[in-house]
Design an enzyme around this catalytic site. Structure first.
Site, PDB file in Angstrom:
ATOM      1  N   TYR A 248      -9.220   5.227   6.541  1.00 46.93           N
ATOM      2  CA  TYR A 248      -9.674   5.071   8.075  1.00 46.93           C
ATOM      3  C   TYR A 248     -10.733   5.973   8.037  1.00 46.93           C
ATOM      4  O   TYR A 248     -10.402   7.618   7.801  1.00 46.93           O
ATOM      5  CB  TYR A 248      -8.500   5.950   9.053  1.00 46.93           C
ATOM      6  CG  TYR A 248      -7.192   4.750   9.142  1.00 46.93           C
ATOM      7  CD1 TYR A 248      -7.516   3.877  10.596  1.00 46.93           C
ATOM      8  CD2 TYR A 248      -6.584   4.450   8.357  1.00 46.93           C
ATOM      9  CE1 TYR A 248      -6.011   2.606  10.309  1.00 46.93           C
ATOM     10  CE2 TYR A 248      -5.624   3.447   8.494  1.00 46.93           C
ATOM     11  CZ  TYR A 248      -5.212   2.715   9.867  1.00 46.93           C
ATOM     12  OH  TYR A 248      -4.562   2.139   9.923  1.00 46.93           O
TER      13      TYR A 248
ATOM     14  N   LYS B  90      -0.280  -0.991  14.976  1.00 40.34           N
ATOM     15  CA  LYS B  90       1.429  -1.779  15.725  1.00 40.34           C
ATOM     16  C   LYS B  90       2.175  -2.399  15.915  1.00 40.34           C
ATOM     17  O   LYS B  90       2.961  -2.962  16.455  1.00 40.34           O
ATOM     18  CB  LYS B  90       2.403  -0.235  16.211  1.00 40.34           C
ATOM     19  CG  LYS B  90       2.176   1.253  14.938  1.00 40.34           C
ATOM     20  CD  LYS B  90       2.889   1.825  14.344  1.00 40.34           C
ATOM     21  CE  LYS B  90       3.065   2.262  13.386  1.00 40.34           C
ATOM     22  NZ  LYS B  90       3.656   1.602  11.939  1.00 40.34           N
TER      23      LYS B  90
ATOM     24  N   TYR C 298       3.486   5.558  10.054  1.00 43.00           N
ATOM     25  CA  TYR C 298       2.540   4.776   9.565  1.00 43.00           C
ATOM     26  C   TYR C 298       3.523   3.888   9.684  1.00 43.00           C
ATOM     27  O   TYR C 298       3.442   2.632   8.933  1.00 43.00           O
ATOM     28  CB  TYR C 298       1.681   5.486   8.531  1.00 43.00           C
ATOM     29  CG  TYR C 298       0.522   4.354   9.011  1.00 43.00           C
ATOM     30  CD1 TYR C 298      -0.834   4.047   9.244  1.00 43.00           C
ATOM     31  CD2 TYR C 298       0.566   3.662   7.269  1.00 43.00           C
ATOM     32  CE1 TYR C 298      -1.623   3.063   9.455  1.00 43.00           C
ATOM     33  CE2 TYR C 298      -0.562   2.459   7.158  1.00 43.00           C
ATOM     34  CZ  TYR C 298      -1.915   2.294   7.674  1.00 43.00           C
ATOM     35  OH  TYR C 298      -2.582   1.693   7.640  1.00 43.00           O
TER      36      TYR C 298
ATOM     37  N   PRO D  95      -5.647  -1.212  18.525  1.00 40.51           N
ATOM     38  CA  PRO D  95      -5.136  -1.150  17.167  1.00 40.51           C
ATOM     39  C   PRO D  95      -5.117  -0.649  15.664  1.00 40.51           C
ATOM     40  O   PRO D  95      -4.549  -0.484  14.754  1.00 40.51           O
ATOM     41  CB  PRO D  95      -6.138  -2.250  16.904  1.00 40.51           C
ATOM     42  CG  PRO D  95      -7.202  -1.917  17.690  1.00 40.51           C
ATOM     43  CD  PRO D  95      -6.206  -1.670  18.415  1.00 40.51           C
TER      44      PRO D  95
ATOM     45  N   HIS E 115       0.500  -1.429  -0.335  1.00 37.47           N
ATOM     46  CA  HIS E 115       0.191   0.245   0.056  1.00 37.47           C
ATOM     47  C   HIS E 115       0.714   1.092  -0.185  1.00 37.47           C
ATOM     48  O   HIS E 115       1.302   1.716   1.351  1.00 37.47           O
ATOM     49  CB  HIS E 115      -0.574   0.129   1.414  1.00 37.47           C
ATOM     50  CG  HIS E 115      -2.170  -0.421   1.253  1.00 37.47           C
ATOM     51  ND1 HIS E 115      -3.057  -0.610   0.282  1.00 37.47           N
ATOM     52  CD2 HIS E 115      -2.390  -1.856   1.656  1.00 37.47           C
ATOM     53  CE1 HIS E 115      -3.648  -1.718   0.821  1.00 37.47           C
ATOM     54  NE2 HIS E 115      -4.086  -2.696   1.401  1.00 37.47           N
TER      55      HIS E 115
HETATM   56  C1  PHB Z   1      -6.051  -5.334   9.439  1.00 34.21           C
HETATM   57  O1  PHB Z   1      -6.357  -5.392   8.637  1.00 34.21           O
HETATM   58  O2  PHB Z   1      -6.671  -5.529  10.698  1.00 34.21           O
HETATM   59  C2  PHB Z   1      -6.167  -3.625  10.467  1.00 34.21           C
HETATM   60  C3  PHB Z   1      -5.400  -2.370   8.861  1.00 34.21           C
HETATM   61  C4  PHB Z   1      -5.125  -1.842   9.801  1.00 34.21           C
HETATM   62  C5  PHB Z   1      -5.268  -1.094  10.967  1.00 34.21           C
HETATM   63  C6  PHB Z   1      -5.534  -1.843  12.529  1.00 34.21           C
HETATM   64  C7  PHB Z   1      -5.920  -3.321  11.805  1.00 34.21           C
HETATM   65  O3  PHB Z   1      -4.852   0.452  11.640  1.00 34.21           O
END
Ligand code: PHB
Ligand code: APR
Length: 391
Positions: free
Chosen positions: A202, A298, A386, A294, A72
């Site tokens: 997000y 990380k 990130y 989450p 990504h």
């Molecule tokens: C996930 O794909 O489970 C995932 C992706 C990004 C995040 C948290 C979890 O910030």
């Protein structure tokens, strides 16, 4: 039985540490409470920093990851019904993150360990650790109804947040830092194409946070913020998809392909760090020492950086006959841990609705979102965290 390093826990931290030590010729045994089937089927996050990818490749467990993982180059923030791309790749001089489920990471590490013929004891009950303040620590456990003992030079506590290692340390020897968030994440895994194969999305919405992620081009992972008291049974698949759509911009909401969930669960959000991460000949690594919420994914990446530092320290001990690495392990690991804690906390604070927060908090959040997407300096700061701070 005797080994050089006894590793407690066959999660990503324990398996990766075992692989790194083996590569350096250091003998290790993993003692795991659960069955191998249970370990390899747990659904967790799935965004890997480049440093984590490099480590997996370096220990020979990266073949499938390189073939099937999705790089990504950007993430998207959705707020006030509008999408804003953060060009993570452009802002970090070409870095990316890779979508590849932790379930798959675990599977690949387990397969590599098995192929190398390394000892792993699954379904060990009543695991206890002893004498880690002496030169000869040991681990006791019960297997097939028999009490067994493993003596070793060092114990690596890679047994997660609820493991036995951290709780075996005398209370006075450690300091714990914690923040518990007043909401949970309801997560759904479904065999549907991701809404965006190019970005992780997000969302900040008055109804709460949402996240669109993926495991592959045919498997998606979605989350919505929910009250921590909610039970999975309250959430039908339809209710989940409806709620997710409400929290996204109309164009994205329209594009979501829905389908039956193959996993659905509610996870609490917590920030937690214990200091130090070394007690004599016991080292803590991964979730045994720290938890991040989450947001930002990380957890697994921090487990990987811990074991990178720990394996380097142990290699220095055995190969160079120097204790400098093990003496510095805790300080070195914690420096990176706290920065990831800061990032996960700040992204969580930026993206969620906090029950009881007032108009002022709301306005500050909106100003910060606006700042992050309109200032190159602010989006660069987000992007560099990130993709993962340097190891
Ligand atoms: C996930 O794909 O489970 C995932 C992706 C990004 C995040 C948290 C979890 O910030
Ligand atoms: N004895 C032996 N094994 C144990 C014990 C015990 N008393 N307690 C727990 N374990 C095992 C668990 O069954 C699990 O397999 O330790 C392992 C810990 O694995 P994880 O919880 O996955 O922790 P870690 O390897 O540090 O990985 C961190 O995983 O939890 C996620 O979000 C977290 O992504 C992060 C990553």
């Amino acid at each position: 039985m005797r080994t050089q390093v006894a590793i407690i826990g066959a999660g990503p931290a324990g398996l990766l540490l075992g692989a790194l030590l083996h590569k350096a010729g250091i003998d290790n045994v993993i003692i795991e409470r659960q069955s191998s089937a249970h370990v390899s089927s747990r659904i967790r996050a799935g965004i890997l920093e480049q440093g984590t990818v490099d480590m997996l490749v370096g220990v020979g467990a990266g073949q499938r990851l390189l073939a099937e993982g999705t790089p990504h180059r950007s993430i998207e923030l959705v707020f006030k019904n509008q999408r804003h791309a953060i060009d993570v790749h452009g802002l970090t001089g070409g870095k990316v993150v890779t979508a590849y489920g932790q379930t798959e990471v675990t599977h690949d590490l387990m397969a590599a360990r098995q192929a190398a013929g390394l000892a792993t004891v699954y379904e060990a009950s009543g695991v206890s650790i002893h004498d880690f303040d002496s030169p000869q620590p040991s681990v006791r456990y019960v297997q097939h109804g028999q009490i067994r003992q493993l003596t070793c030079d060092f114990i690596a506590g890679c047994d997660g947040f609820h493991g036995v290692c951290r709780s075996s340390v005398p209370k006075a020897a450690a300091t714990e830092f914690e923040r518990v968030y007043p909401f949970g994440w309801l997560g759904v895994l479904a065999d549907v194409p991701p809404v965006s194969p190019h970005a992780i999305v997000y969302g900040n919405h008055e109804r709460g946070f949402s996240l669109c992620s993926m495991r592959s081009l045919a498997r998606s992972r979605y989350y919505v913020q929910c009250p921590i008291e909610d039970k999975v049974a309250q959430w039908s698949d339809q209710a989940f998809w409806d709620e997710l759509r409400r929290r996204l911009d109309p164009e994205l909401a329209d594009r979501i392909v829905t389908g039956p969930s193959i996993e659905k669960s509610i996870a609490p959000l917590r920030s937690f760090v214990t200091e130090p991460m070394r007690f004599g000949r016991l080292f803590l690594a991964g979730d045994a020492a720290h938890i991040v919420p989450p947001t930002g994914a990380k957890g697994l990446n921090l487990a990987a950086s811990d074991v990178k530092y720990l394996s380097a320290a142990l290699i220095e001990f055995y190969l160079d006959k120097s204790s400098a690495g093990i003496d510095g392990y805790s300080q070195r690991a914690l420096r990176r841990v706290w920065k990831a804690e800061r990032f996960a906390w700040s992204l969580t604070t930026l993206m969620h609705r906090f029950p009881g927060s007032g108009g002022f908090d709301q306005k500050i959040q909106e100003a910060e979102l606006d700042y992050v997407v309109s200032s190159r300096a602010a989006s660069t700061a987000l992007a560099e965290n990130y993709v993962g701070l340097p190891l």
